[in-house]
Write a protein that holds these residues in place. Structure first.
Motif, PDB file in Angstrom:
ATOM      1  N   LEU A  98       0.829  -1.202   0.000  1.00 29.19           N
ATOM      2  CA  LEU A  98       0.000   0.000   0.000  1.00 29.19           C
ATOM      3  C   LEU A  98       0.863   1.252   0.000  1.00 29.19           C
ATOM      4  O   LEU A  98       0.608   2.210  -0.735  1.00 29.19           O
ATOM      5  CB  LEU A  98      -0.920  -0.026   1.220  1.00 29.19           C
ATOM      6  CG  LEU A  98      -2.039   0.988   1.283  1.00 29.19           C
ATOM      7  CD1 LEU A  98      -3.031   0.758   0.139  1.00 29.19           C
ATOM      8  CD2 LEU A  98      -2.762   0.898   2.615  1.00 29.19           C
ATOM      9  N   LEU A  99       1.926   1.214   0.793  1.00 31.14           N
ATOM     10  CA  LEU A  99       2.846   2.348   0.861  1.00 31.14           C
ATOM     11  C   LEU A  99       3.564   2.554  -0.475  1.00 31.14           C
ATOM     12  O   LEU A  99       3.728   3.683  -0.937  1.00 31.14           O
ATOM     13  CB  LEU A  99       3.851   2.130   1.994  1.00 31.14           C
ATOM     14  CG  LEU A  99       4.749   3.289   2.359  1.00 31.14           C
ATOM     15  CD1 LEU A  99       3.917   4.473   2.815  1.00 31.14           C
ATOM     16  CD2 LEU A  99       5.717   2.895   3.441  1.00 31.14           C
ATOM     17  N   ARG A 100       3.978   1.446  -1.118  1.00 28.95           N
ATOM     18  CA  ARG A 100       4.635   1.562  -2.427  1.00 28.95           C
ATOM     19  C   ARG A 100       3.699   2.187  -3.460  1.00 28.95           C
ATOM     20  O   ARG A 100       4.116   3.009  -4.269  1.00 28.95           O
ATOM     21  CB  ARG A 100       5.087   0.180  -2.905  1.00 28.95           C
ATOM     22  CG  ARG A 100       6.385  -0.261  -2.305  1.00 28.95           C
ATOM     23  CD  ARG A 100       6.917  -1.521  -2.992  1.00 28.95           C
ATOM     24  NE  ARG A 100       7.656  -2.300  -2.019  1.00 28.95           N
ATOM     25  CZ  ARG A 100       7.193  -3.381  -1.391  1.00 28.95           C
ATOM     26  NH1 ARG A 100       5.996  -3.838  -1.664  1.00 28.95           N
ATOM     27  NH2 ARG A 100       7.925  -4.004  -0.504  1.00 28.95           N
ATOM     28  N   SER A 101       2.439   1.776  -3.440  1.00 30.57           N
ATOM     29  CA  SER A 101       1.499   2.338  -4.425  1.00 30.57           C
ATOM     30  C   SER A 101       1.290   3.833  -4.185  1.00 30.57           C
ATOM     31  O   SER A 101       1.225   4.620  -5.133  1.00 30.57           O
ATOM     32  CB  SER A 101       0.169   1.597  -4.369  1.00 30.57           C
ATOM     33  OG  SER A 101      -0.495   1.847  -3.144  1.00 30.57           O
ATOM     34  N   LYS A 102       1.212   4.254  -2.926  1.00 31.91           N
ATOM     35  CA  LYS A 102       1.052   5.686  -2.633  1.00 31.91           C
ATOM     36  C   LYS A 102       2.313   6.464  -3.022  1.00 31.91           C
ATOM     37  O   LYS A 102       2.230   7.576  -3.522  1.00 31.91           O
ATOM     38  CB  LYS A 102       0.747   5.899  -1.144  1.00 31.91           C
ATOM     39  CG  LYS A 102      -0.578   5.331  -0.713  1.00 31.91           C
ATOM     40  CD  LYS A 102      -1.711   6.029  -1.393  1.00 31.91           C
ATOM     41  CE  LYS A 102      -3.046   5.458  -0.956  1.00 31.91           C
ATOM     42  NZ  LYS A 102      -4.164   6.023  -1.658  1.00 31.91           N
ATOM     43  N   ILE A 103       3.484   5.871  -2.806  1.00 34.31           N
ATOM     44  CA  ILE A 103       4.738   6.540  -3.194  1.00 34.31           C
ATOM     45  C   ILE A 103       4.797   6.688  -4.705  1.00 34.31           C
ATOM     46  O   ILE A 103       5.205   7.737  -5.233  1.00 34.31           O
ATOM     47  CB  ILE A 103       5.954   5.755  -2.649  1.00 34.31           C
ATOM     48  CG1 ILE A 103       6.040   5.931  -1.139  1.00 34.31           C
ATOM     49  CG2 ILE A 103       7.252   6.212  -3.307  1.00 34.31           C
ATOM     50  CD1 ILE A 103       7.083   5.072  -0.477  1.00 34.31           C
ATOM     51  N   SER A 104       4.365   5.646  -5.434  1.00 33.14           N
ATOM     52  CA  SER A 104       4.387   5.736  -6.899  1.00 33.14           C
ATOM     53  C   SER A 104       3.390   6.786  -7.401  1.00 33.14           C
ATOM     54  O   SER A 104       3.588   7.377  -8.454  1.00 33.14           O
ATOM     55  CB  SER A 104       4.083   4.374  -7.521  1.00 33.14           C
ATOM     56  OG  SER A 104       2.759   3.983  -7.225  1.00 33.14           O
TER      57      SER A 104
END
Length: 193
Positions: A98-104
């Motif tokens: 979830l954090l990776r998707s928000k960072i992207s």
């Protein structure tokens, strides 16, 4: 014998008798009881006893089963929730994804803002250089306007057939007046210091 009979006030009330719920043994009478209504006959819903089926209305319109959009699963357009099993355990890997998707999602926005800042800085530096150049040009314009005023006055004197001696006399008077004002300004300046 009087001792064998207890008074009714001393006995506890049983469950079915007394104030409150009626005992389960007492039921309303069942039978052919018809309740009278205020509607005259023939005004009830279509297809009921009061109204014959053939009268007009929404239900009497022709409905074709082929017109209804039915598939093997039922009516189309009926959307349910998500299909398939949902994630039951929200562990570390779930939150990391979830954090990776928000960072992207944030990375392009940050890049866009940085480009905007760079363009603003470039425009600001260009604006400052233009502003300095405008200040120097404004000073030059003032000097040229003064010279132009002098030339315009000279042309006016020539067009009015003014003699050269008069022009020189006016010039000397203005020069003497300017010299006196310059001296008085210098005196005021030295007193202030």
């Amino acid at each position: 014998m009087a001792s064998n009979h207890k008074s009714s006030a001393a006995r506890p009330v049983s469950r079915g008798i007394g104030i409150g719920r009626p005992p389960s043994g007492i039921r309303p009478l069942s039978g052919n009881i018809q309740v009278a209504t205020a509607k005259p006959p023939g005004t009830a819903r279509p297809g009921s006893r009061g109204c014959p089926i053939g009268t007009g209305g929404v239900l009497s319109s022709q409905i074709k089963v082929a017109d209804r959009p039915v598939t093997q699963q039922g009516l189309t357009g009926m959307k349910t929730g998500r299909k398939g099993p949902q994630r039951q355990i929200l562990d570390k890997s779930y939150y990391a994804g979830l954090l990776r998707s928000k960072i992207s999602e944030l990375t392009p926005e940050v890049n866009k803002l940085q480009k905007g800042i760079e363009m603003y800085n470039q425009e600001n530096s260009v604006y400052l250089s233009y502003e300095k150049r405008a200040e120097t040009l404004a000073v030059e314009i003032k000097e040229l306007q003064g010279q132009l005023a002098d030339y315009n006055m000279l042309v006016d004197k020539l067009n009015t057939n003014t003699e050269m001696e008069e022009v020189m006399h006016d010039y000397n008077m203005l020069k003497a007046q300017n010299d006196r004002e310059t001296q008085s300004i210098d005196v005021i300046f030295t007193e202030r210091q």
